[in-house]
Design an enzyme around this catalytic site. Sequence first.
Site, short mmCIF file in Angstrom:
data_model
loop_
_atom_site.label_atom_id
_atom_site.label_comp_id
_atom_site.label_asym_id
_atom_site.label_seq_id
_atom_site.Cartn_x
_atom_site.Cartn_y
_atom_site.Cartn_z
N LYS A 7 20.72 -17.11 77.17
CA LYS A 7 20.81 -18.56 77.31
C LYS A 7 21.66 -19.16 76.19
O LYS A 7 21.78 -18.58 75.10
CB LYS A 7 19.41 -19.19 77.27
N ARG A 38 10.58 -13.84 88.43
CA ARG A 38 10.29 -13.31 89.76
C ARG A 38 9.98 -11.82 89.74
O ARG A 38 9.24 -11.32 90.58
CB ARG A 38 11.47 -13.62 90.69
#
Length: 527
Positions: free
Chosen positions: A273, A347
């Site tokens: 990020k 996920r």
Amino acid sequence: MAAAELEFCECSMEDVDPKNCPVLIVGELGKLLKLQWTQVRGKLHPRVDEETWKTALSNLRPNPTDSCPLWLDKATVAALPAKLSRHNTPSSAHFLTLLVHSCLPGRGHQYIVVVCEQTTVFPSTCAIARAFPLFNRKLSLSDCCDKQKVTVEFILCEPNDGPLSKSMLMCLTNVAESIRMAARIVDTPCSEMNTDDFLQEIKEVGSELGVGLTVIQGEELKERGFGGIYGVGKAASNPPALAVLSYKPEGATQTIAWVGKGIVYDTGGLSIKGKTIMPGMKRDCAGAAAVLGAFRSAVKQGFKENLHAVFCLAENSVGPKATRPDDIHRLYSGKTVEINNTDAEGRLVLADGAVYAVKDLKADIILDIATLTGAQGIVTGKYHAGLLTNNENWERACVKAGRNSGDLVHPLVYTPELHFSEFSSAMADMKNFVSDRNNAQSSCAGLFIGAHIGFDWTGVWIHVDMAFPAHVGERATGYGVALLLALFGRATDDHMLHLVSPLGSNREQKLNDDELKEKAPKRRRLV
């Protein structure tokens, strides 16, 4: 700075001088106007007389809220919105939290008097709990002062103006504690809340409740086939873990699993990020924190079905052992996943947790909750979590539970036949990130989890993406605790939770139970 102590009770007539104990009286203007002076005199006298009270009420013009000081900053009356849209909560929970923040001085013993119907006591309690966070590392002179105490009293209005029983008040106390606990965990930086620290939080709740705990950690995850959790967390100093709290009361007829994403910090991995996006990623464990808080309150309030809290814990870190783009992992479902974005890690851990709930826990109903996608804020905004489920009737139940609890949710599109092709891979069963970000990205992220359970699975699967409702500004909200308790409230013995459950017996609140049973396997008694 010492955290505030919260106390919940019915409104008493004892005299409390606002000079010593500041007070906020809050409710819809119409309800405030119906109050008798004698109902509030004890909290305002001798600083405020009846004429001043009536003058203040006449000057309130909520748009959407308004407040009027009655005596310095020590006594205030505030009005909640008179009208709300159909996608908002009737309790005006978000506005109530803001008014509590702005209208109380924040020190010593304070009173909040909420004027409402009995059906909005629960969400009002949750809203107030969010206004008093527990985590703080500030040095302050107030450490030397008396601890802050907040007494919350309710004046109930028709048509639901019955008294609050001791058991109902105990429920409010338990729920407020659990919301604040969840928010504290999320607010705590990874330096103090790594995977081992989170495991300790889970152990403490398990010990408090006297329930069983299962932990699969570190290399054992790899050995037992949990390629998702292990692959995400293997580069961190503290090992990843799958932890399960299991409550199995006698007479249970169904099994429910709540699965929480517990990424204690998310650097993004090698798909790292940026410097402006990474701050705040301590909050990526908010789903697991919500599950822990909700599980604690549900068991305390007499949950009647088998309930499992599944925590998927990992730190998505950078290091020599970090997962690389192009790596292929085999998840607990047996399916292989080609990694094309290490920042789509939630996920992966949730897929392992959800499949464990199916294969090992034999769950009939699975709800996973996570700060899963940044796209959630674009789709449903800062106040409503995104909702994805394989059952239309449970979709409606979740929306109703959100409105009843103040933890709002709104449906995402559920069309796996249109969207799952976004994960197509030439090398593996699927990739972990979409090929087109502009094609229902939040729905696709949820569908990734559903694919590992199996789109043909006959049970109920519910996915909640609460990336943005998990915090307001720099503070966690404890989102999810109230939603889970309201949604499954009929599986408890608690009358307060029955009031906010969409599966309740009150005709104006209930979902059609026959419709809920229509598509559900016979074993699922809750529906």
